[in-house]
Design an enzyme around this catalytic site. Structure first.
Site, PDB file in Angstrom:
ATOM      1  N   PRO A 117       0.813  -1.207   0.000  1.00 11.94           N
ATOM      2  CG  PRO A 117      -0.634  -1.512   1.765  1.00 11.94           C
ATOM      3  CD  PRO A 117       0.667  -1.974   1.234  1.00 11.94           C
ATOM      4  CD  GLU A 118       3.662   2.729  -4.126  1.00  9.51           C
ATOM      5  OE1 GLU A 118       3.743   3.877  -4.586  1.00  9.51           O
ATOM      6  OE2 GLU A 118       4.120   1.742  -4.712  1.00  9.51           O
TER       7      GLU A 118
END
Length: 268
Positions: free
Chosen positions: A2-3
């Site tokens: 997850p960015e």
DNA sequence: CCTTAGTCCTGCATGC
DNA sequence: TGCATGCAGGACTAAG
């Protein structure tokens, strides 16, 4: 992994579910997943009310009514789920219980993700750089770093002290769209190209948010849904495949121990 | 101060 | 098929 866009998607989904709710109890199955003392963590959260949920960089931030904050960083394989699947049970690290009907399950295969409590007196996430969601901010950061460092541009984009929220996928995508080789030293990039990069980075992040993020293997939204942006990636994970723009084979190199995908022609 | 390498962790892909 | 090896990487820490 997850960015910024993935965390933003999670926050958007959770916001209406958690704001105004209080933690009833906390169950910790893996103390490694807590940054700090687990007992103090549990005690501080119990009966504490969430006033606001927001994102900062790659962190989920819960504002609590007593002025403290809870942050969650998912790192590589962390997930926050309303209903864990069968395979998730083995990797359940923390359970946040709100009431009989509603709990959030922090599931994390690699145990890299962390939950942390920030007392009111502490500045929240002090080391993070600005958000990379508008081009003037990104341009300002990159131009000011230009004369201060010898590092290559890919390393800078991944540096959370410079800009908060960019990870390996969107760094590669932005560099492709900007026509810049990931191995180029920032100090050797002309201002016009830095301007281009400053424009495409916010654009790709916002587009990925609209697509609810990129699901390659682990990332899931709290309702166990997947993102769509993996169908729009131009270079990331495409080693050996033809560039969508010029047909040249996409290459992969290693920069600071991380895979970097690029088109040798478009990003020459 | 600045930059780089090592560390954590586990599933999965690869090679013999 | 089984086993060993190495790879994936975000952020922190240690070392150069």
């Amino acid at each position: 992994m997850p960015e910024l866009p993935e965390v933003e998607t999670i926050v958007n989904e959770l916001k209406p579910l958690v704001e105004g709710k209080s933690f009833q109890s906390i169950k910790i199955f893996e103390t490694r997943s807590i940054d700090g003392n687990p007992r103090e963590f549990t005690a501080a959260l119990k009966n504490n009310k969430i006033t606001k949920l927001f994102r900062r960089g790659k962190y989920l931030c819960f504002s609590l009514i007593n002025g403290s904050h809870l942050t969650i960083h998912l790192r590589m394989t962390g997930k926050l789920l309303q209903k864990p699947g069968k395979k998730d049970k083995k990797y359940l690290r923390v359970k946040l219980v709100f009431d009989k009907k509603f709990a959030l399950y922090f599931v994390d295969i690699r145990k890299f993700g962390k939950l942390k409590l920030w007392p009111e007196k502490d500045v929240l996430l002090p080391a993070l750089g600005p958000e990379p969601l508008d081009s003037p901010t990104v341009f300002k950061v990159l131009i000011s770093l230009k004369t201060k460092t010898t590092r290559v541009v890919k390393t800078i984009l991944l540096d959370q002290h410079a800009l908060a929220g960019v990870g390996n996928i969107y760094a590669d995508e932005a560099l492709f769209l900007g026509g810049i080789h990931p191995q180029t030293q920032l100090c050797r990039i002309e201002d016009a190209a830095i301007k281009r990069l400053s424009q495409v980075l916010p654009r790709i992040l916002k587009r990925a948010i609209k697509n609810k993020g990129t699901t390659l293997s682990d990332y899931q939204t709290p309702d166990s849904g997947a993102g769509d942006h993996q169908h729009f990636l131009k270079v990331y994970g495409r080693e050996g495949l033809p560039c969508y723009t010029c047909g040249t084979e996409i290459l992969r190199t290693r920069i600071n121990g991380r895979s970097s995908y690029f088109c040798p022609r478009c990003q020459g």
